[in-house]
Write an enzyme that holds these catalytic residues in place. Structure first.
Site, PDB file in Angstrom:
ATOM      1  N   GLY A   1       0.024  22.349  22.220  1.00 44.26           N
ATOM      2  CA  GLY A   1       1.273  21.896  22.843  1.00 44.26           C
ATOM      3  C   GLY A   1       1.539  22.648  24.134  1.00 44.26           C
ATOM      4  N   ASN A   2       2.821  22.746  24.490  1.00 44.20           N
ATOM      5  CA  ASN A   2       3.196  23.320  25.789  1.00 44.20           C
ATOM      6  C   ASN A   2       2.699  24.760  25.968  1.00 44.20           C
ATOM      7  OD1 ASN A   2       4.475  21.026  26.688  1.00 44.20           O
ATOM      8  ND2 ASN A   2       6.476  21.644  25.915  1.00 44.20           N
TER       9      ASN A   2
ATOM     10  N   VAL B   1       2.562  33.604  17.906  1.00 45.68           N
ATOM     11  CA  VAL B   1       3.550  33.177  18.903  1.00 45.68           C
ATOM     12  C   VAL B   1       4.644  32.306  18.267  1.00 45.68           C
ATOM     13  CG1 VAL B   1       3.837  32.000  21.147  1.00 45.68           C
ATOM     14  CG2 VAL B   1       1.712  33.212  20.647  1.00 45.68           C
ATOM     15  N   SER B   2       4.294  31.558  17.222  1.00 42.86           N
ATOM     16  CA  SER B   2       5.228  30.618  16.595  1.00 42.86           C
ATOM     17  C   SER B   2       6.519  31.323  16.161  1.00 42.86           C
ATOM     18  CB  SER B   2       4.587  29.972  15.365  1.00 42.86           C
ATOM     19  OG  SER B   2       3.349  29.405  15.700  1.00 42.86           O
TER      20      SER B   2
ATOM     21  N   HIS C   1      12.578  39.394  18.750  1.00 41.42           N
ATOM     22  CA  HIS C   1      12.441  38.365  19.787  1.00 41.42           C
ATOM     23  C   HIS C   1      13.488  37.268  19.531  1.00 41.42           C
ATOM     24  CE1 HIS C   1      10.715  35.625  22.637  1.00 41.42           C
ATOM     25  NE2 HIS C   1      10.393  34.751  21.714  1.00 41.42           N
TER      26      HIS C   1
HETATM   27  N1  NAD Z   1       6.918  34.050  20.901  1.00 40.60           N
HETATM   28  C1  NAD Z   1       7.339  33.535  22.045  1.00 40.60           C
HETATM   29  O1  NAD Z   1       7.600  34.251  23.012  1.00 40.60           O
HETATM   30  C2  NAD Z   1       7.483  32.033  22.166  1.00 40.60           C
HETATM   31  C3  NAD Z   1       7.767  31.432  23.404  1.00 40.60           C
HETATM   32  C4  NAD Z   1       7.850  30.054  23.479  1.00 40.60           C
HETATM   33  C5  NAD Z   1       7.653  29.278  22.328  1.00 40.60           C
HETATM   34  N2  NAD Z   1       7.417  29.887  21.154  1.00 40.60           N
HETATM   35  C6  NAD Z   1       7.171  29.137  19.909  1.00 40.60           C
HETATM   36  O2  NAD Z   1       5.814  28.666  19.956  1.00 40.60           O
HETATM   37  C7  NAD Z   1       5.702  27.478  19.182  1.00 40.60           C
HETATM   38  C8  NAD Z   1       5.057  26.381  20.031  1.00 40.60           C
HETATM   39  O3  NAD Z   1       5.919  26.009  21.085  1.00 40.60           O
HETATM   40  P1  NAD Z   1       5.512  24.780  22.039  1.00 40.60           P
HETATM   41  O4  NAD Z   1       6.597  24.668  23.051  1.00 40.60           O
HETATM   42  O5  NAD Z   1       4.096  24.911  22.482  1.00 40.60           O
HETATM   43  O6  NAD Z   1       5.629  23.569  20.996  1.00 40.60           O
HETATM   44  P2  NAD Z   1       4.861  22.162  21.068  1.00 40.60           P
HETATM   45  O7  NAD Z   1       5.600  21.271  20.139  1.00 40.60           O
HETATM   46  O8  NAD Z   1       4.686  21.743  22.489  1.00 40.60           O
HETATM   47  O9  NAD Z   1       3.406  22.496  20.467  1.00 40.60           O
HETATM   48  C9  NAD Z   1       3.182  22.807  19.121  1.00 40.60           C
HETATM   49  C10 NAD Z   1       1.848  22.166  18.737  1.00 40.60           C
HETATM   50  O10 NAD Z   1       1.513  22.594  17.409  1.00 40.60           O
HETATM   51  C11 NAD Z   1       0.813  21.524  16.798  1.00 40.60           C
HETATM   52  N3  NAD Z   1       0.788  21.710  15.355  1.00 40.60           N
HETATM   53  C12 NAD Z   1       1.784  21.569  14.444  1.00 40.60           C
HETATM   54  N4  NAD Z   1       1.329  21.836  13.207  1.00 40.60           N
HETATM   55  C13 NAD Z   1       0.023  22.174  13.321  1.00 40.60           C
HETATM   56  C14 NAD Z   1      -0.982  22.576  12.407  1.00 40.60           C
HETATM   57  N5  NAD Z   1      -0.726  22.680  11.092  1.00 40.60           N
HETATM   58  N6  NAD Z   1      -2.205  22.845  12.891  1.00 40.60           N
HETATM   59  C15 NAD Z   1      -2.488  22.741  14.204  1.00 40.60           C
HETATM   60  N7  NAD Z   1      -1.564  22.368  15.126  1.00 40.60           N
HETATM   61  C16 NAD Z   1      -0.324  22.093  14.695  1.00 40.60           C
HETATM   62  C17 NAD Z   1       1.608  20.298  17.243  1.00 40.60           C
HETATM   63  O11 NAD Z   1       0.864  19.096  17.075  1.00 40.60           O
HETATM   64  C18 NAD Z   1       1.898  20.631  18.701  1.00 40.60           C
HETATM   65  O12 NAD Z   1       0.916  20.100  19.580  1.00 40.60           O
HETATM   66  C19 NAD Z   1       7.131  27.153  18.694  1.00 40.60           C
HETATM   67  O13 NAD Z   1       7.323  27.673  17.400  1.00 40.60           O
HETATM   68  C20 NAD Z   1       8.000  27.883  19.690  1.00 40.60           C
HETATM   69  O14 NAD Z   1       9.279  28.151  19.164  1.00 40.60           O
HETATM   70  C21 NAD Z   1       7.319  31.242  21.036  1.00 40.60           C
END
Ligand code: NAD
Length: 311
Positions: free
Chosen positions: A9-10, A118-119, A175
């Site tokens: 994802g992003n 990161v999640s 965080h």
């Molecule tokens: N720690 C940090 O500093 C920080 C910063 C930004 C975002 N995040 C977190 O990172 C995570 C991802 O954010 P994002 O903006 O990229 O979200 P996003 O929705 O753009 O991407 C998440 C991806 O995970 C995939 N996914 C879901 N379940 C899966 C699985 N079982 N196996 C493989 N892939 C799977 C989805 O299909 C999706 O493409 C979120 O939990 C967000 O809150 C953390």
């Protein structure tokens, strides 16, 4: 060096792009559960190789963990953001299930990798990954503080009207909007304490802006940010794969350090090829110590929610 990123994802895709662009890894595998999604992102990025001048091989995979085998570093960005009407317990339950399954699959194919989590909620997901994988504590690192610190330095530079790279500063603790602790007392402008240039009120505003840094962007973008998070993860991976021994605030397991036990929380650590190699003991003042204890309490409450949804 081979790096796997789960979640194309992003944040995951931006991180892969930075790893290639900055020539940090020779091989990057992007894996996602969505059919052909990671393959598409990887192919698109590979088509920038001649434009951006890198030789990194980026491959995509739809849930085929065999392609991730023998990774040096694995990054977990898979998960869902909170949706309207969803309780925090439901979000933790869903993301915990994802992080648990993904960690197990990654471990099977890359038993020697350093894990970067990161999640969100990241501090709790890091704790979960540590407990589930039973890996040595040094090989599980949560990324949050590097991002929060880069936001802190950005807001400081805007207040100082100077380049962000001339400003140093660190954010420790959890965080989360209410759990992170921007260490304004220790922040500096080319080695000079920022308090010599900014008033207490200005510094308070910098802290407040930093703490809601993620929420501000979510409000503007409709989803959480990705450029700075992706770049922050790539910077952490760089220190691991190139054994740079950089000092960053990272979410790591505490066993008495900073007065806390059995919790993963953001503290300054040295990061090299073995993961986090040493916790740096920064002398906090009484106010900072109180904030750190409060932050730990909030994260511990979240961890307790985790045990209620996973047991
Ligand atoms: N720690 C940090 O500093 C920080 C910063 C930004 C975002 N995040 C977190 O990172 C995570 C991802 O954010 P994002 O903006 O990229 O979200 P996003 O929705 O753009 O991407 C998440 C991806 O995970 C995939 N996914 C879901 N379940 C899966 C699985 N079982 N196996 C493989 N892939 C799977 C989805 O299909 C999706 O493409 C979120 O939990 C967000 O809150 C953390």
């Amino acid at each position: 060096m081979k790096v796997t990123i789960v979640g194309a994802g992003n944040v995951g895709a931006t991180c892969a792009d930075a790893l290639a662009h900055r020539r940090i890894a020779s091989e990057v595998v992007l894996l996602d559960i969505r059919e052909n999604f990671a393959e598409g992102k990887a192919l698109d990025m590979m088509q920038t190789a001649t434009l951006n001048g890198f030789n990194t091989c980026i491959a995509g995979s739809t849930n085929d963990y065999a392609k991730t085998a023998n990774s040096d570093v694995v990054v977990i960005t898979s998960g869902i953001p909170r949706k309207p009407g969803m309780t925090r317990e439901e979000l933790i339950g869903i993301n915990a299930g994802i992080v648990k399954n993904v960690s197990e699959s990654l471990l099977k194919y890359s038993p020697n990798a350093v894990f970067v989590i990161v999640s969100n909620p990241m501090d709790t997901m890091t704790y979960l990954a540590l407990k589930e994988t039973k890996l040595p504590k040094n090989r599980i690192i949560g990324m949050g503080g590097i991002l929060d610190s880069s936001r802190f330095r950005c807001y400081l530079s805007l207040a100082l009207n100077c380049p962000a790279n001339d400003v140093d500063g660190m954010v420790i603790g959890g965080h989360g909007d209410t759990t992170m602790i921007p260490l304004t007392r220790l922040a500096s402008y080319k080695g000079v304490p920022v308090s010599q240039f900014l008033s207490a009120e200005e510094l308070k505003k910098v802290s407040a802006d930093t703490m809601v840094g993620g929420a501000t962007l979510t409000g503007m973008l409709g989803t959480s940010a990705w450029y700075a998070p992706g770049a922050a993860v790539a910077t952490l991976v760089d220190s691991i794969v190139n054994d740079q021994k950089r000092l960053f605030p990272c979410c790591v397991y505490l066993d008495g350090e900073y007065g806390q036990k059995d919790i993963c929380l953001g503290v300054p650590v040295i990061v090299g090829k073995n993961g986090w190699e040493k916790i740096v003991d920064v002398k906090l003042n009484e106010e900072e110590k109180t904030s750190f204890a409060k932050s730990a309490e909030a994260v511990r409450n979240m961890n307790n929610v985790l045990s209620s949804v996973t047991n």
